[in-house]
Design a protein around this motif. Structure first.
Motif, PDB file in Angstrom:
ATOM      1  N   SER A  17       0.853  -1.192   0.000  1.00  0.00           N
ATOM      2  CA  SER A  17       0.000   0.000   0.000  1.00  0.00           C
ATOM      3  C   SER A  17       0.887   1.239   0.000  1.00  0.00           C
ATOM      4  O   SER A  17       2.015   1.231   0.486  1.00  0.00           O
ATOM      5  CB  SER A  17      -0.943  -0.004   1.199  1.00  0.00           C
ATOM      6  OG  SER A  17      -0.230  -0.020   2.408  1.00  0.00           O
ATOM      7  N   VAL A  18       0.347   2.297  -0.569  1.00  0.00           N
ATOM      8  CA  VAL A  18       1.079   3.556  -0.670  1.00  0.00           C
ATOM      9  C   VAL A  18       0.073   4.700  -0.815  1.00  0.00           C
ATOM     10  O   VAL A  18      -1.013   4.517  -1.345  1.00  0.00           O
ATOM     11  CB  VAL A  18       2.058   3.531  -1.871  1.00  0.00           C
ATOM     12  CG1 VAL A  18       1.338   3.402  -3.186  1.00  0.00           C
ATOM     13  CG2 VAL A  18       2.990   4.728  -1.855  1.00  0.00           C
ATOM     14  N   GLY A  19       0.425   5.869  -0.308  1.00  0.00           N
ATOM     15  CA  GLY A  19      -0.366   7.077  -0.516  1.00  0.00           C
ATOM     16  C   GLY A  19      -1.428   7.318   0.535  1.00  0.00           C
ATOM     17  O   GLY A  19      -1.531   6.590   1.524  1.00  0.00           O
ATOM     18  N   GLN A  20      -2.186   8.376   0.285  1.00  0.00           N
ATOM     19  CA  GLN A  20      -3.285   8.785   1.155  1.00  0.00           C
ATOM     20  C   GLN A  20      -4.437   9.252   0.279  1.00  0.00           C
ATOM     21  O   GLN A  20      -4.241   9.652  -0.850  1.00  0.00           O
ATOM     22  CB  GLN A  20      -2.850   9.926   2.071  1.00  0.00           C
ATOM     23  CG  GLN A  20      -1.762   9.548   3.040  1.00  0.00           C
ATOM     24  CD  GLN A  20      -1.357  10.727   3.909  1.00  0.00           C
ATOM     25  OE1 GLN A  20      -1.883  11.820   3.792  1.00  0.00           O
ATOM     26  NE2 GLN A  20      -0.408  10.493   4.795  1.00  0.00           N
ATOM     27  N   GLY A  21      -5.635   9.208   0.844  1.00  0.00           N
ATOM     28  CA  GLY A  21      -6.804   9.666   0.108  1.00  0.00           C
ATOM     29  C   GLY A  21      -7.798   8.549  -0.113  1.00  0.00           C
ATOM     30  O   GLY A  21      -7.802   7.549   0.603  1.00  0.00           O
ATOM     31  N   SER A  22      -8.618   8.725  -1.126  1.00  0.00           N
ATOM     32  CA  SER A  22      -9.631   7.715  -1.450  1.00  0.00           C
ATOM     33  C   SER A  22      -8.948   6.415  -1.861  1.00  0.00           C
ATOM     34  O   SER A  22      -7.901   6.435  -2.505  1.00  0.00           O
ATOM     35  CB  SER A  22     -10.517   8.197  -2.599  1.00  0.00           C
ATOM     36  OG  SER A  22     -11.223   9.356  -2.224  1.00  0.00           O
ATOM     37  N   PRO A  23      -9.530   5.265  -1.491  1.00  0.00           N
ATOM     38  CA  PRO A  23      -8.888   3.990  -1.812  1.00  0.00           C
ATOM     39  C   PRO A  23      -8.964   3.646  -3.307  1.00  0.00           C
ATOM     40  O   PRO A  23      -9.950   3.936  -3.979  1.00  0.00           O
ATOM     41  CB  PRO A  23      -9.675   2.974  -0.983  1.00  0.00           C
ATOM     42  CG  PRO A  23     -10.982   3.620  -0.711  1.00  0.00           C
ATOM     43  CD  PRO A  23     -10.743   5.096  -0.698  1.00  0.00           C
ATOM     44  N   LEU A  24      -7.902   3.036  -3.783  1.00  0.00           N
ATOM     45  CA  LEU A  24      -7.815   2.547  -5.156  1.00  0.00           C
ATOM     46  C   LEU A  24      -7.130   1.187  -5.090  1.00  0.00           C
ATOM     47  O   LEU A  24      -6.033   1.066  -4.541  1.00  0.00           O
ATOM     48  CB  LEU A  24      -7.005   3.505  -6.027  1.00  0.00           C
ATOM     49  CG  LEU A  24      -6.696   3.052  -7.454  1.00  0.00           C
ATOM     50  CD1 LEU A  24      -7.984   2.954  -8.275  1.00  0.00           C
ATOM     51  CD2 LEU A  24      -5.724   4.006  -8.108  1.00  0.00           C
ATOM     52  N   VAL A  25      -7.771   0.159  -5.634  1.00  0.00           N
ATOM     53  CA  VAL A  25      -7.200  -1.185  -5.644  1.00  0.00           C
ATOM     54  C   VAL A  25      -6.729  -1.493  -7.060  1.00  0.00           C
ATOM     55  O   VAL A  25      -7.486  -1.351  -8.016  1.00  0.00           O
ATOM     56  CB  VAL A  25      -8.235  -2.248  -5.187  1.00  0.00           C
ATOM     57  CG1 VAL A  25      -7.644  -3.646  -5.268  1.00  0.00           C
ATOM     58  CG2 VAL A  25      -8.717  -1.939  -3.778  1.00  0.00           C
ATOM     59  N   ILE A  26      -5.472  -1.903  -7.172  1.00  0.00           N
ATOM     60  CA  ILE A  26      -4.930  -2.354  -8.452  1.00  0.00           C
ATOM     61  C   ILE A  26      -4.788  -3.870  -8.364  1.00  0.00           C
ATOM     62  O   ILE A  26      -4.067  -4.382  -7.517  1.00  0.00           O
ATOM     63  CB  ILE A  26      -3.561  -1.706  -8.752  1.00  0.00           C
ATOM     64  CG1 ILE A  26      -3.702  -0.186  -8.857  1.00  0.00           C
ATOM     65  CG2 ILE A  26      -2.965  -2.299 -10.029  1.00  0.00           C
ATOM     66  CD1 ILE A  26      -2.380   0.543  -9.046  1.00  0.00           C
ATOM     67  N   LEU A  27      -5.495  -4.584  -9.226  1.00  0.00           N
ATOM     68  CA  LEU A  27      -5.420  -6.046  -9.255  1.00  0.00           C
ATOM     69  C   LEU A  27      -4.435  -6.449 -10.347  1.00  0.00           C
ATOM     70  O   LEU A  27      -4.697  -6.235 -11.531  1.00  0.00           O
ATOM     71  CB  LEU A  27      -6.799  -6.656  -9.524  1.00  0.00           C
ATOM     72  CG  LEU A  27      -7.850  -6.362  -8.447  1.00  0.00           C
ATOM     73  CD1 LEU A  27      -9.198  -6.923  -8.867  1.00  0.00           C
ATOM     74  CD2 LEU A  27      -7.422  -6.922  -7.109  1.00  0.00           C
ATOM     75  N   PRO A  28      -3.300  -7.013  -9.957  1.00  0.00           N
ATOM     76  CA  PRO A  28      -2.267  -7.331 -10.938  1.00  0.00           C
ATOM     77  C   PRO A  28      -2.649  -8.507 -11.827  1.00  0.00           C
ATOM     78  O   PRO A  28      -3.456  -9.351 -11.455  1.00  0.00           O
ATOM     79  CB  PRO A  28      -1.053  -7.679 -10.082  1.00  0.00           C
ATOM     80  CG  PRO A  28      -1.630  -8.138  -8.789  1.00  0.00           C
ATOM     81  CD  PRO A  28      -2.904  -7.365  -8.596  1.00  0.00           C
ATOM     82  N   GLY A  29      -2.037  -8.552 -12.986  1.00  0.00           N
ATOM     83  CA  GLY A  29      -2.241  -9.659 -13.906  1.00  0.00           C
ATOM     84  C   GLY A  29      -1.333 -10.824 -13.558  1.00  0.00           C
ATOM     85  O   GLY A  29      -0.735 -10.882 -12.478  1.00  0.00           O
ATOM     86  N   ALA A  30      -1.163 -11.724 -14.497  1.00  0.00           N
ATOM     87  CA  ALA A  30      -0.407 -12.958 -14.261  1.00  0.00           C
ATOM     88  C   ALA A  30       1.065 -12.709 -13.965  1.00  0.00           C
ATOM     89  O   ALA A  30       1.725 -13.558 -13.397  1.00  0.00           O
ATOM     90  CB  ALA A  30      -0.549 -13.884 -15.465  1.00  0.00           C
ATOM     91  N   GLY A  31       1.593 -11.554 -14.306  1.00  0.00           N
ATOM     92  CA  GLY A  31       2.993 -11.255 -14.052  1.00  0.00           C
ATOM     93  C   GLY A  31       3.309 -10.927 -12.613  1.00  0.00           C
ATOM     94  O   GLY A  31       4.466 -10.804 -12.242  1.00  0.00           O
ATOM     95  N   GLY A  32       2.281 -10.766 -11.784  1.00  0.00           N
ATOM     96  CA  GLY A  32       2.498 -10.458 -10.379  1.00  0.00           C
ATOM     97  C   GLY A  32       2.497  -8.966 -10.101  1.00  0.00           C
ATOM     98  O   GLY A  32       2.523  -8.131 -11.002  1.00  0.00           O
TER      99      GLY A  32
END
Length: 67
Positions: A17-32
């Motif tokens: 996790s990094v940053g501050q503010g509204s949440p944002l989720v990044i779902l990675p692909g097969a590369g990790g």
């Protein structure tokens, strides 16, 4: 970037996790998740970004329930 090990349905995964503010989720692909760390850092300037590692990659356990 903060890194922690969490449990999801009995499977240990690494959550970055990094940053501050509204949440944002990044779902990675097969590369990790490592491929998306620079993107997470960029968006971390405006958002609280969560980047979970896929089961079976790096520090994450294999998930028996995931086919």
């Amino acid at each position: 970037m903060r890194r922690e090990i969490i449990s999801v349905c009995g499977c240990r995964i690494e959550l970055c996790s990094v940053g501050q503010g509204s949440p944002l989720v990044i779902l990675p692909g097969a590369g990790g998740a490592k491929l998306y760390e620079s993107l997470a850092t960029h968006f971390g300037e405006s958002f609280r970004v969560f980047l979970p590692q896929n089961p079976g990659f790096d520090a994450a356990d294999d998930a028996d329930w995931l086919e």
